[in-house]
Structure formats: C-alpha cells, structure tokens
Scaffold this active site. Structure first.
Site, PDB file in Angstrom:
ATOM      1  N   VAL B 247      42.347  48.844  84.570  1.00 32.33           N
ATOM      2  CA  VAL B 247      43.605  48.606  85.283  1.00 32.33           C
ATOM      3  C   VAL B 247      43.347  47.783  86.542  1.00 32.33           C
ATOM      4  O   VAL B 247      42.223  47.582  86.952  1.00 32.33           O
ATOM      5  CB  VAL B 247      44.289  49.941  85.655  1.00 32.33           C
ATOM      6  CG1 VAL B 247      44.711  50.663  84.395  1.00 32.33           C
ATOM      7  CG2 VAL B 247      43.381  50.801  86.508  1.00 32.33           C
ATOM      8  N   GLY B 248      44.418  47.292  87.129  1.00 32.58           N
ATOM      9  CA  GLY B 248      44.304  46.593  88.401  1.00 32.58           C
ATOM     10  C   GLY B 248      44.778  45.160  88.317  1.00 32.58           C
ATOM     11  O   GLY B 248      45.181  44.691  87.245  1.00 32.58           O
ATOM     12  N   GLU B 271      42.665  51.849  76.581  1.00 33.28           N
ATOM     13  CA  GLU B 271      42.955  53.184  77.093  1.00 33.28           C
ATOM     14  C   GLU B 271      44.390  53.258  77.588  1.00 33.28           C
ATOM     15  O   GLU B 271      45.119  54.192  77.298  1.00 33.28           O
ATOM     16  CB  GLU B 271      41.988  53.405  78.258  1.00 33.28           C
ATOM     17  CG  GLU B 271      41.703  54.808  78.612  1.00 33.28           C
ATOM     18  CD  GLU B 271      40.586  54.853  79.655  1.00 33.28           C
ATOM     19  OE1 GLU B 271      39.423  54.906  79.232  1.00 33.28           O
ATOM     20  OE2 GLU B 271      40.868  54.818  80.857  1.00 33.28           O
TER      21      GLU B 271
END
Lengths: 481, 481
Positions: B247-248, B271
């Site tokens: 993420v990010g 995920e």
C-alpha cells in the site's frame, strides 16, 4: 569443448553424484593455459556442494570466476573469502526456476554423472539428482560421465518430475505424501546435444562421519522430549510429521535419538540422506526417505552400495526443486531441523557468515524448509572455539532466517519454544534456555540496557553496541570481555 | 461476554471490515473497570491492521496486553514502542495455520463484521475476509456485527475456501489462475456459538489517499521501463504476471503508470485492493483483482459502494491464508512490489523497524510474497526526513527480507537489477543506481574500507562501523556526518 568464460552446469549435491573426470581434466587444462599466458576461468553451477575433484580441483587452479548455488569446499571457500571468486548463495529450490526464467544467463555445457543409459536412450541418474534435469534441458551441449562405481541398483530409486513449467502455465505439484512417486525413474536428454561420454569408476567423497559428542546427544535429548510433549498435547501425530534434517553430527545424534525413541512409522522429506537415516530405515522406524541426494560417510556409502536391494524401495531421490519445494514443504507440514552459526536473543538466525562477512557454506535449503515448516527448529552447541564464541549473541551479524521463521532453538543447555511469543518474550526464553552460563549474564545485561535505552521497545537494540561481541572477537580472539 | 485476559479474534484487514461497535464498548468498559480498580486487558488477534474504533480505542485505554499479527494504528504503535504492549508481528499467511496447529493458544471469542445473514444461516462477509473463517471455527463463542453501511452487493464477491486441513491431510490448493473461484461465497458459523448480534451503520475508516509525488512517479517510471525491457527480452509475458502490491503512494503511482502503459489484460493476486487498482479495473487494463481486503480512501470506498454492480465480477476476496499462500504465489509467478524502510548495499531489506528497534507497522504479507515471487521488487524514496535518513545503508538495522528474496530495488534515483549477482556485485549496483547522491560517496567509502578490512570478503562488513549511521542519527538527528 569448454572454453574460458563458459558457464558449466555440473551434477553433484553434497559430495555425491558429481562428475569426477572432466573437472580434473579442466583443472589441468586451466593450469596449462595459465602457464602459457592465457587466462582461463569458468562460471560453475551445480546442485549444491560437490567433492574435492570438482570444486577443490578447479578452485586450486583459480579456475572459477563465479559459482552458484552452494559451496562447502575449503579451497573454494578460501578463494571466496579472499575476494577472488564471486559466489551467489541461493535458496536451493529456486535455482532451477530462476535458470528457466532466464535470470542466471545462458548455460553452455552440462557435465552430468549418471549410472548408465537404457536401451531407449534414457539416463539412469546417479546418487544425487540436484539440478540435473534442468542442466540437461538448458545446456547447449552435454557431457556425460558414466560411473561404474555407483550401484546399478540405483535404477528405479529416482522420481524425476517433468511437470514443471513457467507461469502462467504452472499447475499444482501432485505430491501429497512423502512416499508419492509423481515422475519417472530416468532423466531425458536430447541425444544431439551429447558431445562426449566419459567412463569413470571412482567413489563419491563425502566427509567422514564424526560421531555425536556429548553436546549433540544433549541437543537430541531436548528435542526428543519436546516431540514427546507435542504428541501428548495433540499438536503432533504419534508418527510425527515428515522430517527434514540438515547435515552434521547433531543431525546424526537426532537420528540416533529417534532410533531409540517411541515414534514409529516416521517419514523423511528432506534434502539429503545421511548415515543416521539409513540406520532408521534399517531398524524400520523410518518407512521412507525422500531427498535429492545421498550424503553418506565412506563406510555408509559402501554399505549402501552393497545393500541397495534392501534400501531401494525405501529411498526416493527427486530434483532439488521438488525435494525443497515450498509448496510441498508447507503441504506436508515438515518438521525442519537445521544448524546455525549464531542466533540472536530475538531468534534471528545466521547460518552462513562468520562475524557477518566470512562465508562458511551457504543457506542451502534451510530457507526453503524453515519458512514453510510446521515447526522450524534450529540446533547448535551454545559455544564454539572452546567457549570463545557464543552461538547466542545480542544481534546476529548476518541474517538468513528471520524470527518469524524460527519456532524452536535448541542448544545443549536447553530448548527455547518461541511459538506465539513477542520479541521481548522470546529474548527472555532464549537467554534462559539456550545461552551458555558464561554468556548468560552478559546477554541479560545487554537486554536490560537495551530495554532502558533503545529507540523503540518492540525489539530493543543498541546500534552502537549490537556488534560489540563480534568486534571483540576480531580484536582479541574471544567474544568475552 | 468478554472478560479480562480473554483472547478475542476480531475481523478487519487494513481498515476494512473490522467491527465498529463492540471494540468501542469494550474500551468504555475497560476504562470503567480500571476506574473501579479492576485491571482489564485483552489479547487481540485480527486479520491485519484495523481502524481507530478497534486498535485505537482499545490501545487508548491500555486495553491490549498482546496483539497479533499486524498493526498500523498510531496509538497502539506508541504503546508497543513504549514497551507497554506485547506485539507478535507474523507472516500473514501463517496466522490461520498456526492457530489451527494450536501454537497461539485458545481463542475465546470471535467478533466479526458481516454484511448480512442468508435465509440458510450463512454469513455474507464484509469488505475484508482476513482470518474470519478461522476465528469463527476456532472461537468458543461468536459475536457478529451486521453493518448496513457496507454494500449489499458484496454478496458473491467472496471466495471462502474450506479445503484446508492440518497435515498429514493437506492437499493441493486447486487454484491455477487469479480468476479461479475454489470455494463458496459465504462464511459458515455454528449457530449455537453465536451469543450476540449487533447492528451497525458505520463506514470503514482507511487513511485518506495521498496523491503520488514526484519521487513516486519517478519510481513508477523506472519500473515501467524495466517491465517493458523484460517483455522485450521474453522474460515476462506481454500481460505481465499477476501483480502484488503493497500500500501507499508509491504503489498508487505504479498503478497510475500501468494505467498509462502498454500492458493489457493484467491480473492482480494481492493482499489488498487500493484506489489505483479500481482505476485500472475501470479502464479495463486490469481484468481481475484477487485479494483478502479492500484498502480504499474514503472517496474510493464510497464510490465502490455506489458502483459495486460494475466491480463485483472483477473482484475476488479470499481468506488471507489463500490470498497470501506461498504455494499460490509461487505457482502463479507473482510480480511482487513492496515498500521498505531501509535496504543495505547487499540488498537485505528492513521493512519494519526504524533504527532497528522501533516498529512501524509489521512484515505483513511481504514475506509471503517476496520469497515466492517471480520477480521480487522493493521500492522506496532514497531518503526520508528531508534527507536526514538514507534508505540505503551500509548494514540494515533489522532484517525482514534476506538478499535471496530481493531481485530488484527501485528508488527515484534508479533501478538496481540484482538477479544473478554475488553480494559484492550487488553492492556496486545498489550504490550506483539507488543511493541518493548525498550518501553515495559515503556508501562507496564504507564498501571500500570493508573490502580492505573485512574478516571475510564474501559479504564485506565492519562490525564496529556497520551501524555508525544509525547511531549518528540517534545522537544528532541526521545520518550524515
């Protein structure tokens, strides 16, 4: 047929099934070329370690420019640690896939020891399988060594799986028990690629078997007690789960312990078959051993050759991408037992680099097995060099296995069961159960100071002091103050 | 129904599908009990991170004694780093198996958010699956939260696989494409275990989306160029291979890059599904995204809820033991992209511990994916804190991913392709391609001194100086001298 700069894929896995004649001829040629002013070095790929006639002979003449995926030869080790030879230490299950993926570059020549060739042109594999299937398929040309010393009864022991593929075409590997045979007994080879066949008659040369000492027996004892406890608690079946074991005298002591223990109908799904496993097969405690190679003392190798008719239906030798495959290790739920150079208080493991920089052997299959294990166990005496080195340190100088991949650590001092524990909880258990009494107060002192002064307290650590023991050893030859 | 000392298994994975009411009620009760002089703390298990109403609320009242397997809540993080809360940071694929194996202890109560209950009594899962199947099966009693805010169209999106077992009864997981559905759309639950059903109507609270900055775009650009090169060389198919992404904002920039890039018919086996993946699904570049959870900005979550009819046949949500399963990641050949806190010159990765001791979030699924990847990529800007921290250091202060599990490192400075390289070869490439110019000469200097003075030269290292940069940052607030 092999020129300077060539990449050569050789057979061989822990001192068995490696070519004996061609590498020595190459070494002589390299020496002659060098004397004539012509530089001559090779890139050498194998299954894992080999014998003195291969790594030893080529390293002695400085004939290896680059080596993968594993080495345990002392001369090659010296070259590597002098910075004279590039060495890529790989997860052994990943060598074949990465070769297929094109990540390792082209393979010029395969040199593969076999036991014979069938009337149909199939190759009867030798005492190790390793990456032979892949080398035979990927190499531009093939040299075979047919070794009469190996038992002809090896025919039928192997299970060569030809169902691997590159994604997006990979499918489940249809193995659900260590006893399953999912392939064929022979290696295939395009006859047009075979440029030479060499006959040999020389034994595999594994290091002689060093009998378990008191420490090894103590470690085995702690492990037997643990297994018994887990069976009682219902966390392990009475026949345990498929065993994987590294090599060495601790591993052999564990096999001895199992031979005298209460567990029946054992199975092994492992990388190499050691002396101790043969004993277990003979006693009937162990039903079957699946691996990619034999790794036997000279006496055990000779005895196996004599009695191959008894052993052959109890042994299965597979390509190392199958023997070590994460999919299979996880599915079968292996109990994995591997050695360590040092562990830190949090349970990180250094399996490879002495003082963080000097490689001993390599990670081998330990990463394939430990991360996917049902229970991942690491074993070692608590000290080395007569007490001058502690196997339990504040901070490992190199990491091969992270804390998440380490459930149990055993030394002669005791067993640390780390399952379900946070880092600080782990530290207390490792110090209490595994550290040598000489080092225990020093570890407690570091941990207490780290608890007080650390930047964060999830995994307390003092960067300025974490490697003080290693530095002290380098300065004084002793980790103790 | 939940007493002090209880172990509670909650739903929730990256801010979606976590219970909103019960944890807050628990927090109020803990506060009241504490005011009355009664200590009250819980052991809390989840899928991964959750929202402020769960980890935040319980950590604020110091109500969590032990937490697994992942946390990103800032209040809980502070407790952990103060040493006030034990935290076990686990590989996310291993939580369910280890719970089944009995390694984590008993589970008293499950608190699970769902979207509804069918006429047959099956549970319609919410915006994350996580470990819900396992918590429902293992817990002694169950509390359900039925959240009306979640879209009713989530029904049918999930694929709950009930074929897992303990060894020796494990079988191959019959998934060969990211699009495969191998289970059922509903969670089962023994009605006798359900002790309460709570109705809620509250949104998931993920952190808002921070748009990609210049560094993130540069990283994405290097990666797109690399993918194009690999396709041209025949080492990747034109539709690439199933993508996994952490993420990010760097991850979102990569998704943007893919949206503008030449690759069609992409798939994701990952995920979490982030904003950028929804954009790719909308544009048709991405055919399907398989994950265990949504991880969307508030705007994207609202928009997904509105348009679930469009998205529902393009999304598959699975239990995290399946979304992250090593068997499947290896079989599918995922291209994995994960962030890092620091990498060292040899390509070891620290994903979790700032200055080696202060945990940020946790390893999450990065270990499940990176070790089994077709190509394992790690991404990060080359510096943090306005240049005071270098993401490339002489020696990582904590290891989550060993060099064998890292094929590519990308910073805004460039891309280091480490495939097939020995440690010393890797060091030169990492320093040249990834380090920030402010730190490059310092890294070169360390490496040269290590080459000269190291105990061994396989992985040159100076124990007395390896953490000098970290110590300097702790002393002065800047890694630079």
């Amino acid at each position: 047929m092999i020129g300077s700069g060539a990449t050569v894929g050789m057979s061989g896995f822990t001192g068995s099934g490696y070519p004996k004649a061609v590498p020595q001829a190459l070494a002589r040629r390299i020496e002659a070329e060098r004397a004539a002013g012509n530089p001559f070095r090779l890139r050498v790929w194998t299954g894992a370690s080999t014998g003195p006639e291969l790594d030893g002979a080529l390293a002695r003449v400085d004939g290896i420019e680059f080596r993968l995926p594993y080495n345990s030869d002392p001369i090659a080790r010296e070259r590597i640690n002098n910075g004279e030879m590039e060495y890529l230490d790989m997860h052994l299950s990943q060598v074949a896939p990465m070769a297929w993926q094109g990540f390792l570059g082209p393979l010029d020549t395969a040199v593969i020891e076999i036991v014979g060739i069938t009337g149909e042109g199939d190759l009867i594999p030798s005492a190790s399988v390793g990456n032979n299937k892949t080398w035979l398929e990927r190499a531009e040309r093939v040299i075979l060594e047919v070794n009469r010393w190996q038992s002809a009864d090896l025919e039928g022991v192997h299970d060569i799986y030809y169902g691997t593929a590159l994604p997006p075409h990979r499918v489940p590997i249809p193995l659900i028990k260590p006893t399953d045979r999912i392939g064929q007994p022979y290696l295939r080879c395009d006859p047009d690629k075979i440029v030479a066949i060499v006959e040999t008659d020389a034994p595999d040369r594994n290091a002689p078997f060093s009998p378990p000492d008191e420490n090894a027996r103590a470690i085995a004892g702690h492990l037997m007690e643990f297994f018994g406890h887990e069976v009682k608690k219902g966390r392990l079946p009475a026949s345990l789960l498929p065993l994987q074991s590294g090599v060495g005298n601790v591993a052999n002591a564990v096999m001895e312990g199992l031979n005298e223990g209460p567990f029946e109908n054992l199975t092994a799904f492992t990388e190499v078959i050691q002396d101790g496993m043969l004993t277990l097969l003979e006693s009937g405690k162990l039903r079957v051993a699946s691996a990619t190679a034999m790794s036997l003392s000279p006496e055990a190798a000779a005895s196996l050759n004599d009695r191959m008719a008894f052993f052959r239906d109890k042994l299965i030798l597979r390509p190392q991408e199958i023997s070590n495959h994460p999919e299979l290790v996880r599915r079968l739920g292996c109990i994995t037992m591997n050695g360590l150079i040092e562990a830190d208080i949090y349970g990180n493991i250094n399996s490879t680099h002495i003082m963080g920089s000097r490689i001993y052997n390599g990670i081998g299959g330990s990463g394939d097995f430990a991360r996917n294990a049902y229970i991942s166990v690491f074993v070692s005496p608590s000290t080395a060099k007569g007490g001058k080195i502690s196997a339990i340190v504040p901070h490992v100088s190199h990491v091969d296995h992270i804390t998440q991949d380490v459930q149990v650590i055993v030394t002669e001092q005791g067993l640390a069961d780390l399952r379900g524990l946070s880092p600080k909880q782990r530290a207390r258990v490792v110090i209490e159960h595994c550290a040598h009494p000489d080092y225990r107060p020093l570890l407690k002192d570091y941990f207490e100071r780290a608890m007080r002064d650390s930047y964060g307290r999830q995994t307390p650590m003092l960067p300025g002091q974490a490697f003080a023991w290693h530095q002290r050893f380098l300065d004084t030859g002793d980790m103790r103050p």
